[in-house]
Design a protein around this motif. Sequence first.
Motif, short mmCIF file in Angstrom:
data_model
loop_
_atom_site.label_atom_id
_atom_site.label_comp_id
_atom_site.label_asym_id
_atom_site.label_seq_id
_atom_site.Cartn_x
_atom_site.Cartn_y
_atom_site.Cartn_z
N UNK A 193 0.85 -1.19 0.00
CA UNK A 193 0.00 0.00 0.00
C UNK A 193 0.89 1.24 0.00
N UNK A 194 0.43 2.29 -0.64
CA UNK A 194 1.11 3.58 -0.66
C UNK A 194 0.18 4.63 -0.07
N UNK A 195 0.74 5.79 0.25
CA UNK A 195 -0.07 6.88 0.77
C UNK A 195 -1.15 7.30 -0.24
N UNK A 196 -0.79 7.32 -1.51
CA UNK A 196 -1.76 7.71 -2.55
C UNK A 196 -2.95 6.75 -2.57
N UNK A 197 -2.68 5.46 -2.49
CA UNK A 197 -3.76 4.47 -2.45
C UNK A 197 -4.63 4.65 -1.21
N UNK A 248 -1.20 7.44 6.77
CA UNK A 248 -0.88 6.02 6.62
C UNK A 248 0.30 5.62 7.49
N UNK A 249 1.31 6.45 7.58
CA UNK A 249 2.50 6.08 8.35
C UNK A 249 2.16 5.80 9.81
N UNK A 250 1.19 6.52 10.39
CA UNK A 250 0.82 6.26 11.78
C UNK A 250 0.08 4.93 11.92
N UNK A 251 -0.71 4.56 10.92
CA UNK A 251 -1.38 3.25 10.94
C UNK A 251 -0.33 2.15 10.83
#
Length: 72
Positions: free
Chosen positions: A19-23, A33-36
Motif C-alpha cells: 500500500x502507498x499513501x496515494x492508495x 498512513x505512516x501512523x497506521x
Amino acid sequence: MEKSKTNDVIMHLLKHGTITQMEAAKKYNLYRLSSVIFELRKRGMIINTELVPFKSKYGTHSSYAKYHYIGE
C-alpha cells in the motif's frame, strides 16, 4: 487511530501485499498512513518500507514510501 481505517489498511495489505499513501488517500480517505503502519508494527505485523524514487512534474527528484506486508 480510527478502527475502521486500520482495518481497511489490514485488509488491503492482506489482499494486495502493498500500500502507498496515494492508495490510502484515494481508497480510504486516510492521510496518515505512516501512523497506521506504526501501530500495525507495534501489534506484531512485519511490514517493510520501500522508498520508490520519482521525478516530480517540476523535475525534482524525490521518493515515496511503499509498504510491503511480510507476515506476523
